[in-house]
Structures are given as structure tokens and as C-alpha cells.
Write an enzyme that holds these catalytic residues in place. Structure first.
Site, PDB file in Angstrom:
ATOM      1  N   THR A 150       3.161   8.928  25.530  1.00 48.35           N
ATOM      2  CA  THR A 150       3.393   9.587  26.671  1.00 48.35           C
ATOM      3  C   THR A 150       2.426  10.631  27.293  1.00 48.35           C
ATOM      4  O   THR A 150       1.665  10.992  26.703  1.00 48.35           O
ATOM      5  CB  THR A 150       4.814  10.585  26.473  1.00 48.35           C
ATOM      6  OG1 THR A 150       4.404  11.457  25.443  1.00 48.35           O
ATOM      7  CG2 THR A 150       5.735   9.652  26.025  1.00 48.35           C
ATOM      8  N   GLU A 174       7.920   0.661  20.538  1.00 49.47           N
ATOM      9  CA  GLU A 174       6.638   0.468  21.629  1.00 49.47           C
ATOM     10  C   GLU A 174       5.710  -0.208  20.759  1.00 49.47           C
ATOM     11  O   GLU A 174       5.015  -1.272  21.746  1.00 49.47           O
ATOM     12  CB  GLU A 174       5.852   2.000  21.542  1.00 49.47           C
ATOM     13  CG  GLU A 174       7.028   2.996  22.149  1.00 49.47           C
ATOM     14  CD  GLU A 174       6.426   4.278  22.814  1.00 49.47           C
ATOM     15  OE1 GLU A 174       5.801   5.092  22.168  1.00 49.47           O
ATOM     16  OE2 GLU A 174       6.225   4.346  24.215  1.00 49.47           O
ATOM     17  N   HIS A 220      11.614  11.574  17.041  1.00 53.76           N
ATOM     18  CA  HIS A 220      12.100  11.157  18.395  1.00 53.76           C
ATOM     19  C   HIS A 220      12.288   9.760  18.288  1.00 53.76           C
ATOM     20  O   HIS A 220      11.455   9.128  17.545  1.00 53.76           O
ATOM     21  CB  HIS A 220      11.592  11.816  19.595  1.00 53.76           C
ATOM     22  CG  HIS A 220       9.898  11.231  19.780  1.00 53.76           C
ATOM     23  ND1 HIS A 220       9.012  12.015  19.197  1.00 53.76           N
ATOM     24  CD2 HIS A 220       9.486  10.169  19.983  1.00 53.76           C
ATOM     25  CE1 HIS A 220       7.817  11.092  19.240  1.00 53.76           C
ATOM     26  NE2 HIS A 220       8.173  10.147  19.895  1.00 53.76           N
ATOM     27  N   HIS A 272       9.442   8.046  15.945  1.00 52.14           N
ATOM     28  CA  HIS A 272       8.146   8.754  15.529  1.00 52.14           C
ATOM     29  C   HIS A 272       8.331   9.898  14.851  1.00 52.14           C
ATOM     30  O   HIS A 272       9.041  10.723  15.505  1.00 52.14           O
ATOM     31  CB  HIS A 272       7.417   8.648  16.553  1.00 52.14           C
ATOM     32  CG  HIS A 272       6.987   7.524  17.520  1.00 52.14           C
ATOM     33  ND1 HIS A 272       6.734   7.541  18.757  1.00 52.14           N
ATOM     34  CD2 HIS A 272       6.718   6.349  16.718  1.00 52.14           C
ATOM     35  CE1 HIS A 272       6.403   5.999  19.010  1.00 52.14           C
ATOM     36  NE2 HIS A 272       6.397   5.511  17.884  1.00 52.14           N
TER      37      HIS A 272
HETATM   38 ZN   LIG Z   1       7.154   8.552  20.290  1.00 52.77          ZN
END
Ligand SMILES: [Zn+2]
Length: 324
Positions: free
Chosen positions: A221, A127, A115, A140
Site C-alpha cells: 500500500t 495479493e 491485517h 500479513h
Molecule cells: Zn498487507
């Protein structure tokens, strides 16, 4: 005698991280600063992402050898399932086992999905960052440890997941990515999903995968489980500005019947490293000194200082202490 019927179940791999849904967001009252209220792991000391400071990262060439990647270049019997989960664009992988081992990993890890995290503008989106530089997008590829029964069991173990992270840079048109982007109109709203033609995963990765960073962290997340062995590759993937724009202007946060904005800035800010160390497989290449830099310094003192700095650089390079 009773015979045992062994049912070989190919468990569905259409999972997001855990089964939490919609109780979090990337902004507002359900944004990253408040995740820990609902998901206590998000307030832990081994959280991701982190900022990679190359001057503080330590070289470990003996452990961080190149990966052995299997199935990454096969498309036969591979199924790719594209979905919009309201937070990102995700491709679930099924059929052919795609796995990684070596690369400092003690076990074999099986790929389940990949994703993306992307920004509204080119200067943010990733990120992780390297020395404060964020990239417009980060991908990722999520793998789970095959010593555990399945993804869900691995999800909560210290060494349960291994994620390969790749940065994107704006550059030439990346043809293999059209395998995904061409289907964005079919997944423009949350929970939309579609099968796509499988493509050779290796083709979307950078050529050189030998230079990477390693640290122990978490899901970025909720529920932020601290079960991840992170690998962040130094070499970037090129993608055109137009292709990035399709990520920013086609994928909605919500269902079709609601007022909805597009997904972008779906990244968690860097978390504290705390007592953790970041390792690299090789030092990052030193940037070339420009002509102007060389002419702008003059005088013997400056020359001596430069010579000293050069030998110091050579020394640290020889000893392979830090990643810069
Ligand atoms: Zn991710």
C-alpha cells in the site's frame, strides 16, 4: 549534579503504514495504477506483491531454516486493538513482545500488527499468488527490525520490516477467527476501533511453518516503501465460506454518515519481479499422479519419455534447484 530522568516511552504502535490517509484507493482514479503519481516509491523496481512462479524460484534450505517465534502463544498482558482503517481490518498488538528471528533473517523482528486482504469472490483476494493461483484472503503479520529505534525508523530501511504472509482456503469453520469476526459490528465504518480479548496468535496459523517463500519487496500500500523482507507460507489457513462472507459484508470503506460500500478486493495486483529472485525453504510437494493420468498414456515411446521425465524430476529434486 543534574540527574537525567530517563523516560521510557512505550511508543504507540497504532500506526498504519506511514501516515498517509485516503489519497489512494483500490480502484478508479486513485487506484493502484496511479499510486506512483502521488507516491513515487510505488513505481520502484522492488515492489510487492509478486506472482510466485515455483519453476523459477530457487531452493535455499541452508539459509531458509525454520523461524524461531517468541510470544506467539502468550496472551497474558497482550493487548489487541481492532480497527477499520478504511482499507482493511487491522489488529494492533501491544504489551507482550511478539517476535521472530532465524528463518533466514539476520536480526530480531518485533510484531506490531496484522491485517487482511480479501476478495469479493473465492478466486481472488490474495495479493501474492502461487503459479497464478490466487486465494480468497491473505493475512500479513507485520514486524519491524529491533536494530532500529522504532517502527517509523525501520519503515524506510532496506531490512526494516519483515512480513509473514498467509493464504486462506475455504474449508472448515475456524473457531479462533471468531475472536476478530465477532467484533466486526463494532468496526463497521472507517476509523471505528475497539479493544478485543487477546487470543493465542499461534492458534490461527497453519501447523507447518517450515515451507515458505522468501523475497525482497515493498509495502503493498502507499507509500510503497521498499523495506520489506517477505515470507509467504505454503501451508494455508482454513476458513469457512460464512466467515469469509462476514469480511465481505460488514466492513465499510467510509465514515458512517456517507454513502459507503463494503471493503473487498482490497489487494494490489502482482508487480514486476525485475531482477529479483524468489527463494523457497523446501521444494513444494509434487501433486500425486492420478490413476487416469497413468492409463491415458500408452506405448513404449511414451513410457521411455515418462521414465526420462521421472529421472529428470528426481535429479532436480536431488539437486534441490527449483522449488517445483
Ligand atoms: Zn498487507
Amino acid at each position: 549534579m543534574f540527574g537525567f530522568v530517563t523516560l521510557v516511552l512505550f511508543a504507540s504502535q497504532h500506526h498504519t503504514y506511514g501516515s498517509v490517509d485516503d489519497d489512494w484507493a483500490y480502484d478508479g482514479q486513485k487506484g493502484p495504477d496511479f499510486w506512483y503519481l502521488e507516491f513515487p516509491h510505488c513505481g520502484g523496481v522492488r515492489q510487492s506483491p509478486v506472482s510466485i512462479q515455483t519453476a523459477e524460484a530457487v531452493v535455499d534450505s541452508n539459509t531458509l531454516v525454520p523461524f524461531e517465534m517468541r510470544g506467539y502463544d502468550s496472551v497474558q498482558n497482550l493487548q489487541m486493538h481492532l480497527q477499520n482503517n478504511g482499507h482493511t481490518v487491522q489488529v494492533d498488538l501491544q504489551g507482550v513482545p511478539i517476535s521472530i528471528t532465524r528463518g533466514g533473517l539476520k536480526d530480531v523482528y518485533l510484531a506490531t500488527q496484522f491485517h487482511f486482504h480479501w476478495g469479493k469472490v473465492d478466486t481472488s483476494g490474495s495479493e501474492h499468488d502461487i503459479d497464478g493461483t490466487h486465494y480468497p484472503m491473505e493475512m500479513h503479520i507485520v514486524h519491524y527490525n529491533t536494530k532500529y529505534k522504532n517502527f517509523d525508523e525501520a519503515l524506510v530501511k532496506d531490512d526494516g520490516l519483515a512480513v509473514l504472509g498467509f493464504f486462506f482456503e475455504v474449508g472448515k469453520y475456524n473457531i479462533p477467527f471468531d475472536h476478530i469476526i465477532d467484533h466486526f459490528s463494532e468496526i463497521s465504518h472507517k476509523d471505528d476501533h475497539t479493544e478485543i480479548d487477546a487470543f493465542d496468535l499461534r492458534r490461527i496459523l497453519p501447523d507447518n511453518l517450515d515451507r515458505y517463500f522468501r523475497y525482497y519487496g515493498s509495502l503493498t500500500t502507499p507509500p510503497c516503501y521498499e523495506s520489506l523482507i517477505w515470507t509467504i507460507f505454503y501451508e494455508t489457513i482454513e476458513i469457512s465460506e460464512n466467515q469469509l462472507e462476514t469480511f465481505r459484508h460488514m466492513i465499510h470503506v467510509n465514515y458512517a454518515n456517507q454513502t459507503s460500500r463494503y471493503i473487498f478486493d482490497d489487494y494490489r495486483p502482482p508487480q514486476s519481479l525485475n531482477s529479483r529472485k524468489i527463494y523457497c525453504s523446501k521444494p513444494v510437494p509434487t501433486k500425486k499422479t492420478t490413476q487416469q493420468d497413468q492409463h491415458s498414456t500408452s506405448g513404449s515411446a511414451a513410457l521411455i519419455l515418462m521414465a526420462a521425465l521421472t529421472s529428470l524430476t528426481l535429479l532436480t529434486d536431488l539437486l534441490h534447484l527449483i522449488c517445483r
